[in-house]
Write a protein that holds these residues in place. Structure first.
Motif, PDB file in Angstrom:
ATOM      1  N   GLU A 190       0.814  -1.228   0.000  1.00 14.75           N
ATOM      2  CA  GLU A 190       0.000   0.000   0.000  1.00 14.75           C
ATOM      3  C   GLU A 190       0.840   1.268   0.000  1.00 14.75           C
ATOM      4  O   GLU A 190       0.512   2.232  -0.672  1.00 14.75           O
ATOM      5  N   THR A 191       1.895   1.269   0.817  1.00 13.05           N
ATOM      6  CA  THR A 191       2.661   2.505   1.029  1.00 13.05           C
ATOM      7  C   THR A 191       3.893   2.585   0.131  1.00 13.05           C
ATOM      8  O   THR A 191       4.552   3.615   0.096  1.00 13.05           O
ATOM      9  N   HIS A 192       4.213   1.497  -0.577  1.00  9.93           N
ATOM     10  CA  HIS A 192       5.415   1.408  -1.409  1.00  9.93           C
ATOM     11  C   HIS A 192       6.698   1.516  -0.592  1.00  9.93           C
ATOM     12  O   HIS A 192       7.743   1.908  -1.107  1.00  9.93           O
ATOM     13  N   MET A 193       6.603   1.212   0.687  1.00  8.98           N
ATOM     14  CA  MET A 193       7.801   1.179   1.533  1.00  8.98           C
ATOM     15  C   MET A 193       8.646  -0.032   1.121  1.00  8.98           C
ATOM     16  O   MET A 193       8.151  -1.162   1.119  1.00  8.98           O
ATOM     17  N   PRO A 194       9.936   0.180   0.777  1.00  5.39           N
ATOM     18  CA  PRO A 194      10.786  -0.974   0.457  1.00  5.39           C
ATOM     19  C   PRO A 194      11.015  -1.828   1.710  1.00  5.39           C
ATOM     20  O   PRO A 194      11.417  -1.305   2.749  1.00  5.39           O
ATOM     21  N   ALA A 195      10.762  -3.123   1.588  1.00  2.00           N
ATOM     22  CA  ALA A 195      10.831  -4.005   2.759  1.00  2.00           C
ATOM     23  C   ALA A 195      12.198  -3.941   3.435  1.00  2.00           C
ATOM     24  O   ALA A 195      12.290  -3.959   4.665  1.00  2.00           O
ATOM     25  N   ASN A 196      13.264  -3.847   2.648  1.00  2.00           N
ATOM     26  CA  ASN A 196      14.601  -3.907   3.237  1.00  2.00           C
ATOM     27  C   ASN A 196      14.971  -2.634   3.996  1.00  2.00           C
ATOM     28  O   ASN A 196      16.027  -2.563   4.604  1.00  2.00           O
ATOM     29  N   ARG A 197      14.107  -1.622   3.965  1.00  2.00           N
ATOM     30  CA  ARG A 197      14.353  -0.422   4.764  1.00  2.00           C
ATOM     31  C   ARG A 197      13.451  -0.351   5.990  1.00  2.00           C
ATOM     32  O   ARG A 197      13.494   0.632   6.731  1.00  2.00           O
ATOM     33  N   LEU A 198      12.637  -1.379   6.169  1.00  2.00           N
ATOM     34  CA  LEU A 198      11.809  -1.446   7.376  1.00  2.00           C
ATOM     35  C   LEU A 198      12.449  -2.419   8.362  1.00  2.00           C
ATOM     36  O   LEU A 198      12.805  -3.543   7.999  1.00  2.00           O
ATOM     37  N   GLU A 199      12.600  -1.941   9.599  1.00  2.00           N
ATOM     38  CA  GLU A 199      13.172  -2.779  10.651  1.00  2.00           C
ATOM     39  C   GLU A 199      12.140  -2.925  11.756  1.00  2.00           C
ATOM     40  O   GLU A 199      11.581  -1.935  12.220  1.00  2.00           O
ATOM     41  N   LEU A 200      11.887  -4.162  12.165  1.00  2.00           N
ATOM     42  CA  LEU A 200      10.919  -4.402  13.231  1.00  2.00           C
ATOM     43  C   LEU A 200      11.671  -4.712  14.512  1.00  2.00           C
ATOM     44  O   LEU A 200      12.577  -5.550  14.525  1.00  2.00           O
ATOM     45  N   GLU A 201      11.321  -4.019  15.594  1.00  6.20           N
ATOM     46  CA  GLU A 201      11.986  -4.212  16.882  1.00  6.20           C
ATOM     47  C   GLU A 201      11.129  -5.089  17.783  1.00  6.20           C
ATOM     48  O   GLU A 201       9.969  -4.795  18.044  1.00  6.20           O
ATOM     49  N   LEU A 202      11.748  -6.165  18.250  1.00  3.25           N
ATOM     50  CA  LEU A 202      11.090  -7.103  19.163  1.00  3.25           C
ATOM     51  C   LEU A 202      11.974  -7.265  20.378  1.00  3.25           C
ATOM     52  O   LEU A 202      13.183  -7.131  20.277  1.00  3.25           O
ATOM     53  N   THR A 203      11.379  -7.584  21.540  1.00  2.78           N
ATOM     54  CA  THR A 203      12.227  -7.860  22.697  1.00  2.78           C
ATOM     55  C   THR A 203      12.427  -9.363  22.851  1.00  2.78           C
ATOM     56  O   THR A 203      11.684 -10.160  22.284  1.00  2.78           O
ATOM     57  N   GLU A 204      13.433  -9.704  23.648  1.00  2.00           N
ATOM     58  CA  GLU A 204      13.728 -11.124  23.893  1.00  2.00           C
ATOM     59  C   GLU A 204      12.512 -11.844  24.463  1.00  2.00           C
ATOM     60  O   GLU A 204      12.206 -12.975  24.071  1.00  2.00           O
TER      61      GLU A 204
END
Ligand code: C2E
Ligand code: MG
Ligand code: MG
Ligand code: MG
Length: 288
Positions: free
Chosen positions: A140-154
């Motif tokens: 939808e947003t045309h955001m390139p996947a390789n420039r999106l970083e998802l932060e998760l905790t342990e």
């Protein structure tokens, strides 16, 4: 707290509990309407490439401004959002809004190629729709996947390691990056670093904040950087509040720096000004 004060305070304890229950009910009622009432905004905090000293990306951080409760920090409402299941719709809003904003910045010529980090909650990771939803937001947003970083905790990962492992694999197939937030504070085993497909460690700010005064904190920061690099991961320090902290992290080979020393999380107009005030790197010159 009331418990440790002894038996005599039990009467006050229940009164206090009552107030707490009421406060929670008010917050929950307000939180249920917050999306519809457009009470959320995103702030962006830059992260700096330690080698080039230039901005490499930014982390989107959720802000809630409510007419009854005022400004409520995420530390006070994210957990409630988790417990009530509201985090699924709020988290999806964050993802969509951050990606939309990022591509709008780029379309306006503010920058080219900067990365965007978004925090995910445990409930989002557990949601069977997560991967499809993220894929849809990217399209939808045309955001390139390789420039999106998802932060998760342990702890998000350790709640249900085998399910988390499958989710991470599916997210990696989409092409997004995965960072472990608050690294070193969770209750987890180092074995998962080998098992999960992770790109980056974010050293928790408690260690970074203590590293100049406390030799144990310094040793932990040092060890996390070494461990990350040995495993082929990139390492970010969060909570960098001073020049000396930044210098010693750079000397330790930390890849990226994030913290008040460089910038606080900024509302959109301030973030735009901040970016415009940065020296232009090769990436940004190319865009002109
Ligand atoms: P986090 O993801 O670890 O974010 C870093 C927190 O440290 C942010 O607090 C940021 O404002 C603060 N910080 C940044 N630099 C410094 C510094 O130099 N010194 C100090 N003392 N603090 C610094 P914030 O914005 O209050 O967010 C708190 C937490 O709430 C986040 O921790 C994250 O776990 C959660 N959160 C925020 N936005 C979202 C969201 O959109 N979704 C979810 N699921 N969680 C979010
Ligand atoms: Mg984070
Ligand atoms: Mg963190
Ligand atoms: Mg945190």
């Amino acid at each position: 707290e009331a418990k440790s004060a002894g038996r005599d305070t039990s009467r006050f304890f229940s009164l206090e509990t009552n107030n707490r229950v009421m406060a929670r009910q008010v917050m929950e009622a307000q939180l249920r309407q917050a999306l519809d009432h457009h009470e959320f905004t995103l702030h962006y905090q830059p992260r700096i490439n330690a080698k080039t000293r230039q901005v490499q990306g930014a982390e989107a951080l959720l802000r809630w401004s409510n007419p009854v409760l005022g400004q409520v920090p995420p530390g006070q409402f994210i957990q409630l959002a988790e417990e009530t299941g509201l985090i699924k719709s709020i988290g999806l809003w964050v993802l969509r809004e951050a990606c939309r904003q990022w591509m709008a910045f780029e379309a306006e010529g503010l920058f080219t190629g900067l990365e965007l980090s978004v925090n995910l909650s445990a409930a989002q990771l557990a949601d069977a729709d997560l991967v499809d939803q993220i894929g849809q937001v990217l399209r939808e947003t045309h955001m390139p996947a390789n420039r999106l970083e998802l932060e998760l905790t342990e702890s998000h990962l350790m709640d249900n390691p085998s399910s988390a492992q499958e989710k991470l694999s599916a997210l990696k197939r989409l092409g997004v990056n995965i960072a472990i937030d608050d690294f070193g504070t969770g209750y987890s085993s180092l074995a998962y670093l080998k098992r999960f497909e992770i790109d980056k460690l974010k050293v928790d700010q408690s260690f970074v904040l203590g590293m100049l005064d406390d030799s144990a904190d310094a040793a932990i920061v040092h060890a996390v950087i070494a461990l990350g690099h040995t495993l082929g991961l990139s390492v970010v320090a969060e909570g960098v509040e001073s020049g000396p902290m930044a210098q010693s992290l750079i000397a330790l080979g930390c890849d990226e720096l994030q913290g008040y020393w460089f910038s606080r999380p900024l509302a959109v107009p301030d973030f735009v000004q901040w970016i415009k005030g940065q020296p232009e790197g090769a990436e940004r010159r190319k865009a002109r």
